[in-house]
Design a protein around this motif. Structure first.
Motif, PDB file in Angstrom:
ATOM      1  N   CYS A  34       0.819  -1.214   0.000  1.00  0.00           N
ATOM      2  CA  CYS A  34       0.000   0.000   0.000  1.00  0.00           C
ATOM      3  C   CYS A  34       0.849   1.258   0.000  1.00  0.00           C
ATOM      4  O   CYS A  34       2.021   1.247   0.380  1.00  0.00           O
ATOM      5  N   LEU A  35       0.210   2.308  -0.447  1.00  0.00           N
ATOM      6  CA  LEU A  35       0.708   3.654  -0.221  1.00  0.00           C
ATOM      7  C   LEU A  35      -0.147   4.196   0.909  1.00  0.00           C
ATOM      8  O   LEU A  35      -1.378   4.194   0.809  1.00  0.00           O
ATOM      9  N   GLY A  36       0.484   4.586   1.996  1.00  0.00           N
ATOM     10  CA  GLY A  36      -0.243   5.188   3.099  1.00  0.00           C
ATOM     11  C   GLY A  36      -0.116   6.693   3.024  1.00  0.00           C
ATOM     12  O   GLY A  36       0.882   7.216   2.537  1.00  0.00           O
ATOM     13  N   PHE A  37      -1.158   7.380   3.452  1.00  0.00           N
ATOM     14  CA  PHE A  37      -1.033   8.828   3.608  1.00  0.00           C
ATOM     15  C   PHE A  37      -1.790   9.255   4.850  1.00  0.00           C
ATOM     16  O   PHE A  37      -2.786   8.644   5.236  1.00  0.00           O
ATOM     17  N   THR A  79      -0.234   9.837  -8.027  1.00  0.00           N
ATOM     18  CA  THR A  79       1.075   9.718  -8.676  1.00  0.00           C
ATOM     19  C   THR A  79       2.018   8.861  -7.842  1.00  0.00           C
ATOM     20  O   THR A  79       2.709   7.978  -8.361  1.00  0.00           O
ATOM     21  N   ARG A  80       2.049   9.107  -6.536  1.00  0.00           N
ATOM     22  CA  ARG A  80       2.940   8.348  -5.650  1.00  0.00           C
ATOM     23  C   ARG A  80       2.502   6.881  -5.566  1.00  0.00           C
ATOM     24  O   ARG A  80       3.339   5.989  -5.485  1.00  0.00           O
ATOM     25  N   CYS A  81       1.214   6.616  -5.604  1.00  0.00           N
ATOM     26  CA  CYS A  81       0.717   5.238  -5.572  1.00  0.00           C
ATOM     27  C   CYS A  81       1.187   4.480  -6.807  1.00  0.00           C
ATOM     28  O   CYS A  81       1.675   3.357  -6.707  1.00  0.00           O
ATOM     29  N   THR A  82       1.065   5.108  -7.957  1.00  0.00           N
ATOM     30  CA  THR A  82       1.501   4.478  -9.209  1.00  0.00           C
ATOM     31  C   THR A  82       3.011   4.253  -9.196  1.00  0.00           C
ATOM     32  O   THR A  82       3.494   3.166  -9.525  1.00  0.00           O
ATOM     33  N   ALA A  83       3.762   5.280  -8.785  1.00  0.00           N
ATOM     34  CA  ALA A  83       5.223   5.185  -8.778  1.00  0.00           C
ATOM     35  C   ALA A  83       5.724   4.113  -7.818  1.00  0.00           C
ATOM     36  O   ALA A  83       6.731   3.454  -8.080  1.00  0.00           O
ATOM     37  N   SER A  84       5.018   3.927  -6.713  1.00  0.00           N
ATOM     38  CA  SER A  84       5.461   2.944  -5.715  1.00  0.00           C
ATOM     39  C   SER A  84       4.936   1.536  -6.005  1.00  0.00           C
ATOM     40  O   SER A  84       5.217   0.609  -5.249  1.00  0.00           O
ATOM     41  N   LYS A  85       4.171   1.416  -7.090  1.00  0.00           N
ATOM     42  CA  LYS A  85       3.601   0.120  -7.487  1.00  0.00           C
ATOM     43  C   LYS A  85       2.756  -0.507  -6.371  1.00  0.00           C
ATOM     44  O   LYS A  85       2.782  -1.720  -6.144  1.00  0.00           O
ATOM     45  N   SER A  86       2.009   0.340  -5.696  1.00  0.00           N
ATOM     46  CA  SER A  86       1.162  -0.121  -4.597  1.00  0.00           C
ATOM     47  C   SER A  86      -0.147  -0.712  -5.105  1.00  0.00           C
ATOM     48  O   SER A  86      -0.673  -0.285  -6.134  1.00  0.00           O
TER      49      SER A  86
END
Length: 141
Positions: A34-37, A79-86
């Motif tokens: 996951c991408l957490g925020f 963008t960060r979710c896509t970049a981190s492959k989450s």
């Protein structure tokens, strides 16, 4: 010290979708990325909570405490979710309240907030007694 001892633990109990779809048991999240925020005072604690249920936190995007999200934040998180492959996006229940009102674009990743419950581990009888007295108006709270 003479003061009653009451201890509590805070446990993640379920994940709720920000969009339609309902709840997911915490055990179903194990092994996913996951991408957490969050915009909370202790973002490290949020990361630890996610890791405790077996999520791999690819990235944690941290905003100031009590942050008011806007469309730029939505784009940044996507963008960060896509970049981190989450596999998904996860936030706190507090942040979900502020984030939920924003329009997310078509194709926005699956998103959840984690629900936390307090479990009294010591002094439950003391706490119940104090609360009962407050409800009855016998003592000041």
């Amino acid at each position: 010290s003479g003061l009653p001892a009451i201890s509590a633990r805070f446990l993640p109990v379920r994940f709720t979708r920000l969009g339609p779809g309902g709840n997911i048991d915490v055990r179903e999240m194990a092994g996913k990325t996951c991408l957490g925020f969050c915009g909370v005072g202790n973002p490290h604690s949020f990361r630890v909570t996610l890791e405790q249920v077996g999520l791999r936190v690819a990235e944690l995007v941290v905003f100031p405490d009590h942050h008011h999200y806007d469309s730029r934040d939505v784009a940044h998180i996507q963008t960060r979710c896509t970049a981190s492959k989450s596999d998904m996006i996860v936030t706190t229940e507090k942040d979900a309240v502020r984030f939920r009102s924003l329009n997310t674009p078509e194709g926005f990743p699956e998103s959840f907030y984690v629900e936390i419950e307090a479990v009294i581990s010591q002094g439950e009888d003391i706490l119940h007694g104090m609360l009962q007295r407050c409800v009855e108006g016998v003592s000041r709270c």
